[in-house]
Design a protein around this motif. Sequence first.
Motif, PDB file in Angstrom:
ATOM      1  N   LYS A 106      81.041  10.209  -5.508  1.00  0.00           N
ATOM      2  CA  LYS A 106      80.458   9.395  -4.450  1.00  0.00           C
ATOM      3  C   LYS A 106      79.541  10.221  -3.580  1.00  0.00           C
ATOM      4  CE  LYS A 106      81.049   6.769  -0.679  1.00  0.00           C
ATOM      5  NZ  LYS A 106      81.634   6.972   0.600  1.00  0.00           N
TER       6      LYS A 106
ATOM      7  N   THR B 263      81.182  -1.850   5.881  1.00  0.00           N
ATOM      8  CA  THR B 263      80.406  -1.849   7.109  1.00  0.00           C
ATOM      9  C   THR B 263      79.255  -2.850   7.007  1.00  0.00           C
ATOM     10  OG1 THR B 263      80.905   0.489   7.235  1.00  0.00           O
ATOM     11  CG2 THR B 263      79.238  -0.334   8.743  1.00  0.00           C
ATOM     12  N   LEU B 264      78.642  -2.840   5.831  1.00  0.00           N
ATOM     13  CA  LEU B 264      77.519  -3.741   5.603  1.00  0.00           C
ATOM     14  C   LEU B 264      77.953  -5.201   5.758  1.00  0.00           C
ATOM     15  CD1 LEU B 264      74.580  -3.268   4.632  1.00  0.00           C
ATOM     16  CD2 LEU B 264      75.367  -3.860   2.339  1.00  0.00           C
TER      17      LEU B 264
ATOM     18  N   ASP C 161      71.861  -9.572   2.050  1.00  0.00           N
ATOM     19  CA  ASP C 161      71.705  -8.127   1.865  1.00  0.00           C
ATOM     20  C   ASP C 161      72.914  -7.493   1.187  1.00  0.00           C
ATOM     21  OD1 ASP C 161      69.191  -7.906   3.266  1.00  0.00           O
ATOM     22  OD2 ASP C 161      70.345  -8.449   5.047  1.00  0.00           O
ATOM     23  N   VAL C 162      73.977  -8.240   1.151  1.00  0.00           N
ATOM     24  CA  VAL C 162      75.170  -7.716   0.493  1.00  0.00           C
ATOM     25  C   VAL C 162      75.241  -8.337  -0.892  1.00  0.00           C
ATOM     26  CG1 VAL C 162      77.638  -7.359   0.688  1.00  0.00           C
ATOM     27  CG2 VAL C 162      76.290  -7.770   2.739  1.00  0.00           C
ATOM     28  N   ALA C 163      75.072  -7.496  -1.896  1.00  0.00           N
ATOM     29  CA  ALA C 163      75.073  -8.039  -3.247  1.00  0.00           C
ATOM     30  C   ALA C 163      76.483  -8.016  -3.800  1.00  0.00           C
ATOM     31  CB  ALA C 163      74.149  -7.205  -4.117  1.00  0.00           C
TER      32      ALA C 163
ATOM     33  N   ASP D 213      78.050   9.854  -0.164  1.00  0.00           N
ATOM     34  CA  ASP D 213      78.141   8.955   0.979  1.00  0.00           C
ATOM     35  C   ASP D 213      76.880   8.978   1.806  1.00  0.00           C
ATOM     36  OD1 ASP D 213      81.117   8.282   2.806  1.00  0.00           O
ATOM     37  OD2 ASP D 213      79.299   7.146   2.588  1.00  0.00           O
ATOM     38  N   GLN D 214      76.283   7.872   1.935  1.00  0.00           N
ATOM     39  CA  GLN D 214      75.123   7.845   2.824  1.00  0.00           C
ATOM     40  C   GLN D 214      75.391   6.809   3.902  1.00  0.00           C
ATOM     41  OE1 GLN D 214      71.622   6.179   0.904  1.00  0.00           O
ATOM     42  NE2 GLN D 214      72.666   4.281   1.200  1.00  0.00           N
ATOM     43  N   ASN D 215      76.602   6.914   4.355  1.00  0.00           N
ATOM     44  CA  ASN D 215      77.018   5.966   5.372  1.00  0.00           C
ATOM     45  C   ASN D 215      76.219   6.084   6.641  1.00  0.00           C
ATOM     46  OD1 ASN D 215      78.867   4.480   4.339  1.00  0.00           O
ATOM     47  ND2 ASN D 215      80.622   5.637   5.035  1.00  0.00           N
TER      48      ASN D 215
ATOM     49  N   HIS E 149      68.633  -3.315  -4.141  1.00  0.00           N
ATOM     50  CA  HIS E 149      68.017  -2.058  -3.722  1.00  0.00           C
ATOM     51  C   HIS E 149      66.704  -1.773  -4.432  1.00  0.00           C
ATOM     52  CE1 HIS E 149      71.088  -0.724  -0.936  1.00  0.00           C
ATOM     53  NE2 HIS E 149      71.940  -1.327  -1.736  1.00  0.00           N
TER      54      HIS E 149
ATOM     55  N   PRO F   4      87.576   0.665  -1.483  1.00  0.00           N
ATOM     56  CA  PRO F   4      87.198   2.079  -1.600  1.00  0.00           C
ATOM     57  C   PRO F   4      85.972   2.396  -0.745  1.00  0.00           C
ATOM     58  CG  PRO F   4      87.286   1.018  -3.756  1.00  0.00           C
ATOM     59  CD  PRO F   4      87.407  -0.060  -2.743  1.00  0.00           C
TER      60      PRO F   4
HETATM   61  N1  LIG Z   1      77.499  -4.813  -1.984  1.00  0.00           N
HETATM   62  C1  LIG Z   1      76.466  -4.075  -1.579  1.00  0.00           C
HETATM   63  N2  LIG Z   1      75.218  -4.582  -1.616  1.00  0.00           N
HETATM   64  C2  LIG Z   1      74.172  -3.852  -1.230  1.00  0.00           C
HETATM   65  N3  LIG Z   1      74.251  -2.600  -0.771  1.00  0.00           N
HETATM   66  C3  LIG Z   1      75.455  -2.020  -0.723  1.00  0.00           C
HETATM   67  C4  LIG Z   1      76.614  -2.736  -1.110  1.00  0.00           C
HETATM   68  N4  LIG Z   1      77.662  -1.930  -0.950  1.00  0.00           N
HETATM   69  C5  LIG Z   1      77.205  -0.778  -0.448  1.00  0.00           C
HETATM   70  N5  LIG Z   1      75.872  -0.811  -0.327  1.00  0.00           N
HETATM   71  C6  LIG Z   1      75.020   0.276   0.150  1.00  0.00           C
HETATM   72  O1  LIG Z   1      75.863   1.376   0.460  1.00  0.00           O
HETATM   73  C7  LIG Z   1      75.727   1.740   1.828  1.00  0.00           C
HETATM   74  C8  LIG Z   1      77.047   2.156   2.389  1.00  0.00           C
HETATM   75  O2  LIG Z   1      77.896   1.066   2.480  1.00  0.00           O
HETATM   76  P1  LIG Z   1      78.939   0.879   3.642  1.00  0.00           P
HETATM   77  O3  LIG Z   1      78.747   1.907   4.687  1.00  0.00           O
HETATM   78  O4  LIG Z   1      78.938  -0.517   4.068  1.00  0.00           O
HETATM   79  O5  LIG Z   1      80.271   1.209   2.863  1.00  0.00           O
HETATM   80  P2  LIG Z   1      81.746   1.221   3.431  1.00  0.00           P
HETATM   81  O6  LIG Z   1      82.553   0.446   2.467  1.00  0.00           O
HETATM   82  O7  LIG Z   1      81.764   0.825   4.835  1.00  0.00           O
HETATM   83  O8  LIG Z   1      82.100   2.738   3.240  1.00  0.00           O
HETATM   84  P3  LIG Z   1      83.099   3.624   4.081  1.00  0.00           P
HETATM   85  O9  LIG Z   1      84.462   3.159   3.752  1.00  0.00           O
HETATM   86  O10 LIG Z   1      82.787   4.979   3.516  1.00  0.00           O
HETATM   87  O11 LIG Z   1      82.706   3.464   5.501  1.00  0.00           O
HETATM   88  C9  LIG Z   1      75.135   0.550   2.507  1.00  0.00           C
HETATM   89  O12 LIG Z   1      74.351   0.909   3.579  1.00  0.00           O
HETATM   90  C10 LIG Z   1      74.287  -0.082   1.411  1.00  0.00           C
HETATM   91  O13 LIG Z   1      73.015   0.514   1.339  1.00  0.00           O
END
Ligand SMILES: Nc1ncnc2c1ncn2[C@@H]1O[C@H](COP(=O)(O)OP(=O)(O)OP(=O)(O)O)[C@@H](O)[C@H]1O
Length: 638
Positions: A2, A227-228, A181-183, A4-6, A361, A221
Amino acid sequence: MKMDQNQNPSPQNNNENGPKNKQPILMLLICIMVVMFLVNLLTMTMQGGSGEIKYSEFVDLLEQGKVQEVQIKGETLRVTLKEQQRMGVKKEVYTVLSEDKTDLVKRLERAGVNDYYTEKPNVVMEILFSLISLIVPIVLMFFLLNMLFRRMNKNGGMMGGVGKSKAKAYVQKETGITFKDVAGQDEAKESLQEVVDFLHNPGKYTAIGAKLPKGALLVGPPGTGKTLLAKAVAGEAHVPFFSLSGSDFVEMFVGVGASRVRDLFEEAKKNAPCIIFIDEVDAIGKSRDSRFGGNDEREQTLNQLLAEMDGFDTSKGLLILAATNRPEVLDPALLRPGRFDRRVIVDRPDLKGRISILKVHAKNVSLDETVDLEGIALATSGAVGSDLANMVNEAAILAVKNGRQAVSQKDLLEAVEVVLVGKEKKDRILSKEERKIVSYHEVGHALVSALQKDSEPVQKITIVPRTMGALGYVMHVPEEEKFLNTRKELEAMLVGYLGGRAAEEIVFDTVTTGAANDIEQATKIARAMITQYGMSDRFGLMGLAESQNQYLDGRSMLNCGDSTATEIDHEVMKLLKKSYDEAKRLLSENREALDKIAEFLIQKETITGKEFMKIFHEIKGIKEPTEEVAAVEAEIKE
Ligand SMILES: Nc1ncnc2c1ncn2[C@@H]1O[C@H](COP(=O)(O)OP(=O)(O)OP(=O)(O)O)[C@@H](O)[C@H]1O
Ligand SMILES: [Zn+2]
């Protein structure tokens, strides 16, 4: 794998009690120190650095007419001599009175010293002195401690106001993100859609007497888009988004976390309708059960959170979303009805999900006609949203680097590898011998896989080292997404993992460290087959392990007696040995193919699955004049 580009919420303003407020204290301190220093200096010079003399010497001096002034302070006499010292300061000495005071007075009068007095003003000075020497260390301590606390407690000063929340929530008036935006994540979106509706018109629900949900827990996971999704809920409902990470609440000092929770809710209530998002809620919501380690501060914070959740009125349109990837450690009280009573699973995307995430994306990226996102999705089983987003971006960068206007399928495949195994490490030069070993090792994996019918087709074999440690690897791409694995497939996988080491042993009659990762993976699978999947003859269907954190690395913990654990180890060893023997058998029987392909790989460094299969079929005498193979042949000839 992974990356992470959170975009974690960053506290907006966390130093409102910053350096500015420290300055007066500092100034005061410096002043006190300077005054102390001066006073000291003055008394030092006034005393002229003189010492104590005997009383008889004093009497002599007196009789010689050398004394100008005498201060009597209890039993001590401070004697100022007529003799001058540097800079016009009179010399001073001390002595201890050793006769009756009236005798001394007579003696002084006789010597004509009229300037004698019993000291009084110095009492004030003395009190002042002792006060200062008492206060300064305290002030100093206070100052130092304060600094220390600030450092430990980066978001808020202990002294600067314990009760005030320094960890300001990250607020967005409009997230601008919608469900589009959430796929993928269709189930999650569906259940959150209802929540959006609550926020839109709470009245509709309260009119019938339905209780509105207070919160929803997003479980899944890392990188799957929790977050999205939370932002999308806020975006869809057009309400402000308050976000804070669970770890922001947890502080050194008991009570700080709780007051932050209070502040956050106060602030949010003022802005209702709105959404509060708490990322990593497990940082505060860990079970109060001591099994996970008790902690007063965390307990207080959690209690405050529970109290706040009970306290607010849902009809105002306040909704709390929280995310975690360790739901099993959460305190049951958090999951009770009336709190986070909805649990929304945000799991790793399946093939369809990955395709749509890639599409989302890729929307803003120019793609050329070779691109087949489905192929990429197939090659990335297990990847989460953030990985896929990262891959698309990586591919675009690669295209630019190669001077192209659009991203090609090759860029995307390369990007997949960059995200999964790191960049090519061109400066790592392997010796000839090492290249040979690596080549045989990788072909060993590939050949063993190809020779078993229950394993996935080989996509690529390479001996170009990667930055994440691999000296070479074999990439498999399944023909279709799998949700179940049969026992046969797992067994084939074990043999495949051990094929690399088997090739080393057969060809070089020695083994290297290169198989460490293979061994780890194979052992993990073998252990799971025996303890979790009921796939051993020895233990049958007995469950021997509990999964610990399904959404992180899927670790499991043995759940059996010590003697059984020993037996399990034996069983795992047996299974691994059987698989290794099988790998060695397969390779020995196909030694010609192993040699040929390994030689070819040493020359070319990277070969495709098709090239691999072609040589393999040639050697095995399998005639397979399919169009594909013919095309590859032509390609190779070029
Ligand atoms: N279902 C999705 N559709 C589109 N983009 C996604 C999706 N899931 C993740 N991403 C991309 O991955 C990035 C990180 O996702 P996000 O921060 O929401 O994950 P998270 O589940 O909150 O992770 P963490 O548990 O590490 O905080 C988002 O900014 C987005 O660009
Ligand atoms: Zn290997």
